[in-house]
Design a protein around this motif. Sequence first.
Motif, PDB file in Angstrom:
ATOM      1  N   LEU A   1       8.716   5.033 -11.044  1.00 38.90           N
ATOM      2  CA  LEU A   1       7.659   4.360 -10.285  1.00 38.90           C
ATOM      3  C   LEU A   1       8.244   3.456  -9.219  1.00 38.90           C
ATOM      4  CD1 LEU A   1       5.084   3.478 -13.070  1.00 38.90           C
ATOM      5  CD2 LEU A   1       5.157   5.433 -11.541  1.00 38.90           C
ATOM      6  N   ALA A   2       9.207   2.639  -9.610  1.00 41.49           N
ATOM      7  CA  ALA A   2       9.806   1.717  -8.646  1.00 41.49           C
ATOM      8  C   ALA A   2      10.577   2.509  -7.594  1.00 41.49           C
ATOM      9  CB  ALA A   2      10.721   0.737  -9.360  1.00 41.49           C
ATOM     10  N   GLY A   3      11.217   3.589  -8.030  1.00 42.79           N
ATOM     11  CA  GLY A   3      11.970   4.419  -7.095  1.00 42.79           C
ATOM     12  C   GLY A   3      11.059   5.026  -6.043  1.00 42.79           C
ATOM     13  N   SER A   4       9.861   5.495  -6.477  1.00 44.07           N
ATOM     14  CA  SER A   4       8.980   6.091  -5.477  1.00 44.07           C
ATOM     15  C   SER A   4       8.376   5.017  -4.572  1.00 44.07           C
ATOM     16  CB  SER A   4       7.901   6.957  -6.128  1.00 44.07           C
ATOM     17  OG  SER A   4       7.278   6.260  -7.154  1.00 44.07           O
ATOM     18  N   TYR A   5       8.113   3.862  -5.131  1.00 39.72           N
ATOM     19  CA  TYR A   5       7.641   2.722  -4.319  1.00 39.72           C
ATOM     20  C   TYR A   5       8.665   2.415  -3.230  1.00 39.72           C
ATOM     21  CZ  TYR A   5       5.596  -2.051  -3.639  1.00 39.72           C
ATOM     22  OH  TYR A   5       5.022  -3.188  -3.141  1.00 39.72           O
ATOM     23  N   LEU A   6       9.907   2.258  -3.665  1.00 35.52           N
ATOM     24  CA  LEU A   6      10.940   1.837  -2.722  1.00 35.52           C
ATOM     25  C   LEU A   6      11.281   2.917  -1.714  1.00 35.52           C
ATOM     26  CD1 LEU A   6      13.552  -0.171  -4.773  1.00 35.52           C
ATOM     27  CD2 LEU A   6      11.927  -0.982  -3.062  1.00 35.52           C
ATOM     28  N   SER A   7      11.347   4.176  -2.153  1.00 29.77           N
ATOM     29  CA  SER A   7      11.751   5.193  -1.196  1.00 29.77           C
ATOM     30  C   SER A   7      10.658   5.377  -0.143  1.00 29.77           C
ATOM     31  CB  SER A   7      12.108   6.506  -1.889  1.00 29.77           C
ATOM     32  OG  SER A   7      10.977   7.050  -2.485  1.00 29.77           O
ATOM     33  N   ALA A   8       9.382   5.216  -0.544  1.00 24.58           N
ATOM     34  CA  ALA A   8       8.305   5.287   0.448  1.00 24.58           C
ATOM     35  C   ALA A   8       8.430   4.149   1.455  1.00 24.58           C
ATOM     36  CB  ALA A   8       6.952   5.228  -0.245  1.00 24.58           C
ATOM     37  N   LEU A   9       8.696   2.963   0.915  1.00 25.35           N
ATOM     38  CA  LEU A   9       8.819   1.807   1.805  1.00 25.35           C
ATOM     39  C   LEU A   9      10.046   1.933   2.711  1.00 25.35           C
ATOM     40  CD1 LEU A   9       7.519  -0.873   2.483  1.00 25.35           C
ATOM     41  CD2 LEU A   9       8.838  -1.945   0.657  1.00 25.35           C
ATOM     42  N   ALA A  10      11.126   2.454   2.142  1.00 23.85           N
ATOM     43  CA  ALA A  10      12.359   2.609   2.927  1.00 23.85           C
ATOM     44  C   ALA A  10      12.168   3.649   4.033  1.00 23.85           C
ATOM     45  CB  ALA A  10      13.514   3.016   2.014  1.00 23.85           C
TER      46      ALA A  10
ATOM     47  N   ASN B   1       0.810  -1.212   0.000  1.00 27.38           N
ATOM     48  CA  ASN B   1       0.000   0.000   0.000  1.00 27.38           C
ATOM     49  C   ASN B   1       0.844   1.263   0.000  1.00 27.38           C
ATOM     50  OD1 ASN B   1      -2.721   0.476  -0.057  1.00 27.38           O
ATOM     51  ND2 ASN B   1      -3.068  -0.551   1.894  1.00 27.38           N
ATOM     52  N   ILE B   2       1.789   1.293   0.908  1.00 19.79           N
ATOM     53  CA  ILE B   2       2.634   2.482   1.060  1.00 19.79           C
ATOM     54  C   ILE B   2       3.433   2.713  -0.213  1.00 19.79           C
ATOM     55  CG2 ILE B   2       4.645   3.398   2.282  1.00 19.79           C
ATOM     56  CD1 ILE B   2       3.577   1.770   4.742  1.00 19.79           C
ATOM     57  N   GLY B   3       4.048   1.656  -0.696  1.00 18.60           N
ATOM     58  CA  GLY B   3       4.902   1.794  -1.873  1.00 18.60           C
ATOM     59  C   GLY B   3       4.116   2.184  -3.110  1.00 18.60           C
ATOM     60  N   ALA B   4       3.080   1.393  -3.411  1.00 18.48           N
ATOM     61  CA  ALA B   4       2.342   1.629  -4.652  1.00 18.48           C
ATOM     62  C   ALA B   4       1.569   2.936  -4.597  1.00 18.48           C
ATOM     63  CB  ALA B   4       1.408   0.459  -4.942  1.00 18.48           C
ATOM     64  N   GLY B   5       1.158   3.351  -3.397  1.00 20.98           N
ATOM     65  CA  GLY B   5       0.468   4.628  -3.251  1.00 20.98           C
ATOM     66  C   GLY B   5       1.341   5.761  -3.752  1.00 20.98           C
TER      67      GLY B   5
ATOM     68  N   THR C   1       9.946   2.027   6.802  1.00 24.65           N
ATOM     69  CA  THR C   1      10.537   0.926   7.572  1.00 24.65           C
ATOM     70  C   THR C   1      11.889   1.296   8.164  1.00 24.65           C
ATOM     71  OG1 THR C   1      11.581   0.093   5.562  1.00 24.65           O
ATOM     72  CG2 THR C   1       9.446  -0.855   6.151  1.00 24.65           C
ATOM     73  N   HIS C   2      12.446   2.428   7.772  1.00 26.10           N
ATOM     74  CA  HIS C   2      13.803   2.814   8.153  1.00 26.10           C
ATOM     75  C   HIS C   2      14.828   1.782   7.713  1.00 26.10           C
ATOM     76  CE1 HIS C   2      12.299   6.253  10.293  1.00 26.10           C
ATOM     77  NE2 HIS C   2      11.465   5.476  10.956  1.00 26.10           N
ATOM     78  N   LEU C   3      14.492   1.060   6.645  1.00 21.87           N
ATOM     79  CA  LEU C   3      15.473   0.136   6.075  1.00 21.87           C
ATOM     80  C   LEU C   3      16.054   0.798   4.833  1.00 21.87           C
ATOM     81  CD1 LEU C   3      13.430  -3.179   6.244  1.00 21.87           C
ATOM     82  CD2 LEU C   3      15.457  -2.639   7.607  1.00 21.87           C
ATOM     83  N   ASN C   4      17.344   0.636   4.654  1.00 22.03           N
ATOM     84  CA  ASN C   4      17.994   1.201   3.486  1.00 22.03           C
ATOM     85  C   ASN C   4      17.737   0.295   2.273  1.00 22.03           C
ATOM     86  OD1 ASN C   4      19.746   2.213   1.603  1.00 22.03           O
ATOM     87  ND2 ASN C   4      21.582   1.463   2.652  1.00 22.03           N
ATOM     88  N   MET C   5      17.035   0.813   1.275  1.00 23.49           N
ATOM     89  CA  MET C   5      16.766   0.027   0.058  1.00 23.49           C
ATOM     90  C   MET C   5      17.031   0.898  -1.155  1.00 23.49           C
ATOM     91  SD  MET C   5      13.182  -1.894   0.769  1.00 23.49           S
ATOM     92  CE  MET C   5      12.506  -1.643   2.386  1.00 23.49           C
ATOM     93  N   GLN C   6      17.882   0.414  -2.056  1.00 26.29           N
ATOM     94  CA  GLN C   6      18.162   1.181  -3.271  1.00 26.29           C
ATOM     95  C   GLN C   6      17.977   0.306  -4.495  1.00 26.29           C
ATOM     96  OE1 GLN C   6      21.978   1.651  -1.985  1.00 26.29           O
ATOM     97  NE2 GLN C   6      21.549   3.429  -0.681  1.00 26.29           N
TER      98      GLN C   6
END
Lengths: 162, 213
Positions: free
Chosen positions: B123-132, B20-24, B135-140
Amino acid sequence: MNNLIKVGMAELKVAKSPQIIRTSGLGSCVGIILYNEKAKVSGLAHIMLPDSSCARAGVLNRAKYADTAINDLIQLLGKEGVSSCLLKAKIAGGAQMFKFSSKNESMRIGPRNVEAVKEILCRLNIPVLFEDVGGNMGRTIEFNPATSILEIRTVSKGLVQV
Amino acid sequence: MRDLSKVRSQHLDILKEAGNIGAGHAAAALSQMLNKTIEMKVPGVKVIPFNEIGEYTGGDETIVAAVFLRIEGEAPGNMFFILPVKEANRLAQRLTGDLSIDFMGDSLNEMGISALNEAGNILAGSYLSALADFTHLNMQPTPPAIAVDMITAILSFGLIEMSEAGDHAIVINTEINEKGTGPAVSFKGHFFLLPDPPSLDKILNAFGVHQNE
């Protein structure tokens, strides 16, 4: 209708004439067909990984790895009365679906699967009569044990019979 | 390591929230890019045995355009943005203004591929940065790669890490749609997030669920 046997990812099955056996959407996975034209029997495995020794804990799905899947196919075909010295092979798959630079070794999984399958078959003296491997396209394959004809379908080349 | 076939429903709900967070955020990015309203469906999270992946995607041989990114960092995994090939054509045509783009055609259109790549990247970048962020997890994400092919052949490539650990895939699937323009012009895409098995615990932990709960 029921003559078509479908093999999913990380599965293996055996088909006898008049049955036809198919697996769809091979990417980096390899489809291995072992068959005997006289007995009109064939087995198909859709493997994902080259070697079961890299398996982590838990129950081993033997159809997922090249080494164990080939072994099990030979056993199953043996039960159908075909000894391994009478078997021939056709293989397809092992593509690299995406091209990009990465250190990650799993990106090269297609070619590694193909190498493993060929090496194992060679060691077992099972001749590979046909291979359509590598490249960057997905493949759907269908084998008819009555005629030993393999059909390969790809998006770019359509249907090819060998 | 978690046995995926025993993941509990409360965990699936949490992963739904991650979707939800990512795709939103991705939908909002696409909405800006196209200047259209983009809706998002409630994400689906499923644990699927590998041999049923084909049925899940609605046909092994459905031809799609896919943008693939490998996620690196603290919670590595694989991510796909997948579009039916017709809709990929339409998206690239809208972004470039070149109506001759056809990903099924014989000649590769560099502009089209580059546009789709860039769209997937954003799109994937905004998905991931929202999720990161959440969650405070580093994802690139790695730079994107594109393929047009059978959906199972494409997805199976993203399942290798999972296949080394078990026989099930956990798929976080979110559909985004263009709003209210009728089926003929509607735009429909899917995000597939496939966390590496060790990342699953990290994501669940980040949402406050701890081991063996």
